[in-house]
Scaffold this motif. Structure first.
Motif, PDB file in Angstrom:
ATOM      1  N   SER A 101       0.248   5.713   0.433  1.00  0.00           N
ATOM      2  CA  SER A 101       0.604   5.496  -0.969  1.00  0.00           C
ATOM      3  C   SER A 101      -0.084   4.252  -1.499  1.00  0.00           C
ATOM      4  O   SER A 101      -0.543   3.411  -0.742  1.00  0.00           O
ATOM      5  N   GLY A 102      -0.165   4.170  -2.806  1.00  0.00           N
ATOM      6  CA  GLY A 102      -0.600   2.942  -3.449  1.00  0.00           C
ATOM      7  C   GLY A 102      -2.022   2.881  -3.951  1.00  0.00           C
ATOM      8  O   GLY A 102      -2.282   2.212  -4.925  1.00  0.00           O
ATOM      9  N   SER A 103      -2.962   3.562  -3.331  1.00  0.00           N
ATOM     10  CA  SER A 103      -4.350   3.430  -3.793  1.00  0.00           C
ATOM     11  C   SER A 103      -4.877   4.788  -4.253  1.00  0.00           C
ATOM     12  O   SER A 103      -4.251   5.810  -4.048  1.00  0.00           O
ATOM     13  N   ASP A 104      -6.058   4.770  -4.860  1.00  0.00           N
ATOM     14  CA  ASP A 104      -6.695   5.984  -5.365  1.00  0.00           C
ATOM     15  C   ASP A 104      -8.136   6.040  -4.868  1.00  0.00           C
ATOM     16  O   ASP A 104      -9.072   5.880  -5.639  1.00  0.00           O
ATOM     17  N   SER A 111      -2.152   8.639  -6.939  1.00  0.00           N
ATOM     18  CA  SER A 111      -1.668   7.538  -6.120  1.00  0.00           C
ATOM     19  C   SER A 111      -1.260   8.093  -4.774  1.00  0.00           C
ATOM     20  O   SER A 111      -0.323   8.885  -4.687  1.00  0.00           O
TER      21      SER A 111
END
Length: 167
Positions: A101-104, A111
């Protein structure tokens, strides 16, 4: 695909049933993250093996039974017609997917998603604990501009043993 085996036995007042199910399912719609890989076949979430054992014992009390078969009406109503049932369900663990989770990293305004898989990820049975069920070092966030290469439902969760007793 699946296969079921069944055993049934009745001995006097006791009925025994046993079932074993082997199942294998694949799906190609679970990986919706990467639109360029629509035919990515993955294991479905169902457990591979399931055993159900059940026993029903008609207790021998009251009218028609071996004990107190001539009991008067109120006593017969209190002690007659009881059954004892026991059911055990044992199955292997369901499958689940790793994720981050958290980045692209894919650049698609999402996300999180599926990570890159660099080794198996499933720990040997003797090394699994509730706090550390699979090898987290087997997965890394994909490099920028890429989707993760991990499949869906590649990790196997804990099995289950359930006992149910009723009177």
């Amino acid at each position: 695909n699946s296969m079921v085996s069944e055993i049934q036995r009745r001995a006097g007042w006791v009925t025994f049933d046993g079932y074993w199910t082997w199942g294998h399912a694949m799906t190609n719609f679970a990986d919706l993250e990467n639109p360029y890989d629509p035919n990515h076949w993955n294991r479905d979430i169902e457990p591979k093996h399931r055993v159900v054992i059940s026993t029903l014992w008609q207790l021998p009390f009251g009218k028609g039974g071996r004990i107190l078969s001539n009991a008067p009406g109120p006593i017969n109503q209190a002690i007659g017609g009881w059954k004892f049932a026991w059911v055990t369900i044992m199955q292997t663990g369901a499958y689940f997917s790793p994720s981050f989770s958290g980045s692209d990293p894919s650049g698609t305004n999402t996300s999180g998603g599926l990570p890159n898989r660099i080794s198996n990820g499933n720990l040997p049975t003797g090394q699994r604990t509730l706090a550390h069920w699979f090898d987290t070092s087997a997965f890394v966030v994909p490099t920028p501009g890429m989707f993760g290469n991990s499949g869906v439902n590649i990790l196997q969760g804990p099995g289950e043993i359930t006992q149910n007793v009723s009177l």
